[in-house]
Design a protein around this motif. Structure first.
Motif, PDB file in Angstrom:
ATOM      1  N   THR A  30     100.211  34.233  38.136  1.00  0.00           N
ATOM      2  CA  THR A  30      99.278  34.903  37.230  1.00  0.00           C
ATOM      3  C   THR A  30      97.587  34.977  37.947  1.00  0.00           C
ATOM      4  O   THR A  30      97.222  36.048  37.313  1.00  0.00           O
ATOM      5  CB  THR A  30      98.964  33.815  36.080  1.00  0.00           C
ATOM      6  OG1 THR A  30      98.730  32.434  36.578  1.00  0.00           O
ATOM      7  CG2 THR A  30     100.293  33.728  35.077  1.00  0.00           C
ATOM      8  N   ILE A  33      97.846  38.422  39.432  1.00  0.00           N
ATOM      9  CA  ILE A  33      97.773  39.612  38.300  1.00  0.00           C
ATOM     10  C   ILE A  33      96.277  39.678  37.929  1.00  0.00           C
ATOM     11  O   ILE A  33      95.965  40.968  37.923  1.00  0.00           O
ATOM     12  CB  ILE A  33      98.782  39.166  37.162  1.00  0.00           C
ATOM     13  CG1 ILE A  33      99.922  39.544  37.406  1.00  0.00           C
ATOM     14  CG2 ILE A  33      98.267  40.180  35.838  1.00  0.00           C
ATOM     15  CD1 ILE A  33     100.976  38.614  36.037  1.00  0.00           C
ATOM     16  N   GLN A  37      94.259  43.451  38.776  1.00  0.00           N
ATOM     17  CA  GLN A  37      94.324  44.303  37.470  1.00  0.00           C
ATOM     18  C   GLN A  37      93.047  44.226  36.825  1.00  0.00           C
ATOM     19  O   GLN A  37      92.430  45.245  36.142  1.00  0.00           O
ATOM     20  CB  GLN A  37      95.383  43.820  36.282  1.00  0.00           C
ATOM     21  CG  GLN A  37      96.552  44.016  36.783  1.00  0.00           C
ATOM     22  CD  GLN A  37      97.802  44.430  35.712  1.00  0.00           C
ATOM     23  OE1 GLN A  37      97.314  44.626  34.664  1.00  0.00           O
ATOM     24  NE2 GLN A  37      99.072  43.962  35.931  1.00  0.00           N
ATOM     25  N   ASN A  73     107.621  36.790  32.787  1.00  0.00           N
ATOM     26  CA  ASN A  73     106.224  36.789  32.659  1.00  0.00           C
ATOM     27  C   ASN A  73     105.844  37.770  31.681  1.00  0.00           C
ATOM     28  O   ASN A  73     106.405  38.695  31.299  1.00  0.00           O
ATOM     29  CB  ASN A  73     105.766  37.586  33.908  1.00  0.00           C
ATOM     30  CG  ASN A  73     104.159  36.911  34.088  1.00  0.00           C
ATOM     31  OD1 ASN A  73     103.698  36.019  33.634  1.00  0.00           O
ATOM     32  ND2 ASN A  73     103.303  38.152  34.557  1.00  0.00           N
ATOM     33  N   TYR A  74     104.687  37.398  31.038  1.00  0.00           N
ATOM     34  CA  TYR A  74     104.003  37.937  29.838  1.00  0.00           C
ATOM     35  C   TYR A  74     103.520  39.533  30.319  1.00  0.00           C
ATOM     36  O   TYR A  74     103.461  39.536  31.621  1.00  0.00           O
ATOM     37  CB  TYR A  74     102.829  37.509  29.213  1.00  0.00           C
ATOM     38  CG  TYR A  74     101.806  36.981  29.864  1.00  0.00           C
ATOM     39  CD1 TYR A  74     100.851  37.756  30.525  1.00  0.00           C
ATOM     40  CD2 TYR A  74     101.842  35.520  30.347  1.00  0.00           C
ATOM     41  CE1 TYR A  74     100.127  37.086  31.502  1.00  0.00           C
ATOM     42  CE2 TYR A  74     100.792  34.860  31.060  1.00  0.00           C
ATOM     43  CZ  TYR A  74      99.845  35.862  31.565  1.00  0.00           C
ATOM     44  OH  TYR A  74      99.050  35.052  32.445  1.00  0.00           O
ATOM     45  N   ASN A  75     103.257  40.541  29.530  1.00  0.00           N
ATOM     46  CA  ASN A  75     102.720  41.573  30.012  1.00  0.00           C
ATOM     47  C   ASN A  75     101.372  42.164  29.097  1.00  0.00           C
ATOM     48  O   ASN A  75     101.526  41.573  27.826  1.00  0.00           O
ATOM     49  CB  ASN A  75     103.735  42.692  30.235  1.00  0.00           C
ATOM     50  CG  ASN A  75     104.595  43.249  29.197  1.00  0.00           C
ATOM     51  OD1 ASN A  75     103.971  43.632  28.141  1.00  0.00           O
ATOM     52  ND2 ASN A  75     105.926  43.097  29.376  1.00  0.00           N
ATOM     53  N   LEU A  76     100.888  43.176  29.141  1.00  0.00           N
ATOM     54  CA  LEU A  76      99.855  43.569  28.429  1.00  0.00           C
ATOM     55  C   LEU A  76     100.281  43.954  27.175  1.00  0.00           C
ATOM     56  O   LEU A  76      99.678  43.752  26.087  1.00  0.00           O
ATOM     57  CB  LEU A  76      98.925  44.682  29.148  1.00  0.00           C
ATOM     58  CG  LEU A  76      97.725  45.201  28.310  1.00  0.00           C
ATOM     59  CD1 LEU A  76      96.665  44.189  28.223  1.00  0.00           C
ATOM     60  CD2 LEU A  76      97.229  46.507  29.005  1.00  0.00           C
ATOM     61  N   SER A  77     101.536  44.324  26.653  1.00  0.00           N
ATOM     62  CA  SER A  77     101.945  44.826  25.652  1.00  0.00           C
ATOM     63  C   SER A  77     102.320  43.679  24.722  1.00  0.00           C
ATOM     64  O   SER A  77     102.037  44.118  23.359  1.00  0.00           O
ATOM     65  CB  SER A  77     103.255  45.554  25.750  1.00  0.00           C
ATOM     66  OG  SER A  77     104.379  44.831  26.058  1.00  0.00           O
ATOM     67  N   HIS A  78     102.579  42.453  25.065  1.00  0.00           N
ATOM     68  CA  HIS A  78     102.544  41.461  24.215  1.00  0.00           C
ATOM     69  C   HIS A  78     101.370  41.093  23.430  1.00  0.00           C
ATOM     70  O   HIS A  78     101.436  40.781  22.624  1.00  0.00           O
ATOM     71  CB  HIS A  78     103.208  40.204  25.166  1.00  0.00           C
ATOM     72  CG  HIS A  78     104.397  40.256  25.675  1.00  0.00           C
ATOM     73  ND1 HIS A  78     104.940  40.286  26.918  1.00  0.00           N
ATOM     74  CD2 HIS A  78     105.795  40.659  24.994  1.00  0.00           C
ATOM     75  CE1 HIS A  78     105.972  40.380  27.069  1.00  0.00           C
ATOM     76  NE2 HIS A  78     106.682  40.670  26.043  1.00  0.00           N
ATOM     77  N   HIS A 116      91.031  43.835  29.457  1.00  0.00           N
ATOM     78  CA  HIS A 116      91.580  44.973  28.888  1.00  0.00           C
ATOM     79  C   HIS A 116      91.494  45.214  27.498  1.00  0.00           C
ATOM     80  O   HIS A 116      91.698  46.487  27.047  1.00  0.00           O
ATOM     81  CB  HIS A 116      93.181  44.779  28.953  1.00  0.00           C
ATOM     82  CG  HIS A 116      93.807  44.591  30.361  1.00  0.00           C
ATOM     83  ND1 HIS A 116      93.876  46.062  30.807  1.00  0.00           N
ATOM     84  CD2 HIS A 116      94.045  43.825  31.401  1.00  0.00           C
ATOM     85  CE1 HIS A 116      94.313  45.859  32.301  1.00  0.00           C
ATOM     86  NE2 HIS A 116      94.724  44.576  32.337  1.00  0.00           N
TER      87      HIS A 116
END
Length: 355
Positions: A30, A33, A37, A73-78, A116
């Motif tokens: 994490t 990431i 990003q 892993n989670y991503n931005l859409s979640h 984000h």
């Protein structure tokens, strides 16, 4: 003005683990990431005193088993779905994001989301360390009810939970995490600026950054203890890390010895390090923050990083003052903790004597 970005991610991670009291994970994934990003100026950190009374604050956390991050892993859409649901419910966007806890590696997800969503992250949290359950939030101490919680799972579902107490919310959130493979993203409650000032613990994010900076720049635990007003207890080798079978309330006992100085330490842990004994005498207990570090690099270690025969440095420091009130102690010391403590101090107990 403090910014969170790739330039200070390592400092944030180190300080976060130090405040985790053995809980959480090394979260290198994490953190990577976040470092790749969160570019440019990064995420702005704002002081809690700058909030207006009607500011909308969202404390958030990734809840569940952090081992799941290795595979799911989670991503931005979640997170986008989660905050879109909040926006629809309140007919406005969230103004500020806060980390539910700055300790134990959970701080990167809210910082990532704040970047984000182009909103600042608050220099405050709900624990000032790591604690395992939602009813242990500082807002519960301030009698601020959860009302509405928002939870997203890893399969794309978003849930709005109406609840008037944190104990029930904790059960609901855990069930959602388990049903989606062991992890979920949660905003346990939405706070106004006035409630945030009344219920959150200020200054904890910059505290984690400062601890990490001191460790990275000096590799000197005495300097960290001077900043935190903590205690450098000593250095010893790990002799055993025994898993305790049910029904014992504590999951593990770690025995550390320094034969040259004639000192033996025992660390009893559940989700975090709960109790620290030296030569049979209790010297620290949750909510105290008990941290084991690499004695050479001074990097804090989680339970998964401890290895038999390796040396560790032992440090303790006080948690925020609210946890030492009668109500604070009742929240952060669970029934399982008290049960385990009673077993250790029972005249018939032989657990400590076996060290």
């Amino acid at each position: 003005m403090v910014q969170l970005s790739s330039s200070n991610a390592k400092q944030l991670g180190t300080g976060s683990l130090f405040l985790g009291s053995g809980g959480g994970d090394s979260f290198s994934f994490t953190q990577s990431i976040f470092e790749t990003q969160v570019v440019g100026q990064g995420t702005q950190v704002i002081d809690i005193d700058t909030l207006d009374s009607n500011t909308l604050v969202a404390p958030m956390v990734c809840l569940g088993n952090d081992i799941v991050l290795a595979e799911k892993n989670y991503n931005l859409s979640h997170f986008e779905k989660l905050f879109k649901k909040i926006e629809t419910t309140y007919d406005r966007k969230v103004d500020v994001i806060a980390a539910l806890s700055v300790g134990g590696g959970t701080v990167f997800a809210p910082a990532f989301v704040a970047f984000h969503l182009n909103v600042p992250i608050l220099d405050a949290d709900c624990f000032g360390r790591t604690l395992p359950e939602l009813q242990m939030m500082s807002t519960n101490l301030a009698d601020i009810k959860p009302k509405k919680a928002f939870i997203a799972n890893l399969t794309g579902g978003v849930f709005e939970v109406e609840c008037d107490n944190f104990y029930t919310l904790e059960r609901y959130a855990r069930q959602i995490a388990v049903s989606s493979g062991g992890l979920c993203m949660a905003v346990p409650q939405i706070l106004t600026g006035e409630e945030a000032k009344r219920g959150l613990i200020p200054g904890t994010l910059t505290q984690a950054l400062t601890i990490g900076q001191i460790i990275q720049e000096t590799r000197d635990l005495n300097a960290v203890m001077e900043y935190t007003k903590g205690t450098f207890v000593g250095i010893g080798g790990i002799m055993s890390a025994t898993g305790l079978g049910l029904p014992h309330p504590f999951k593990r006992r770690i025995i550390i010895k320094n034969a040259q100085e004639g000192r033996t330490w025992e660390v009893w842990m559940d989700n975090e390090f709960n109790l620290l004994f030296e030569n049979g005498e209790l010297i620290a207990e949750v909510p105290d923050i008990i941290t084991l570090c690499n004695p050479y690099t001074c990097e804090p270690l989680t339970i998964r990083q401890l290895t038999i025969n390796n040396n560790v440095a032992i440090c303790t420091m006080k948690a925020p003052d609210i946890w030492y009130t009668e109500k604070g102690l009742a929240l952060c010391r669970t029934k399982e903790h008290e049960k385990g403590r009673d077993l250790l101090f029972s005249p018939s107990s032989s657990l400590q004597k076996t060290a």
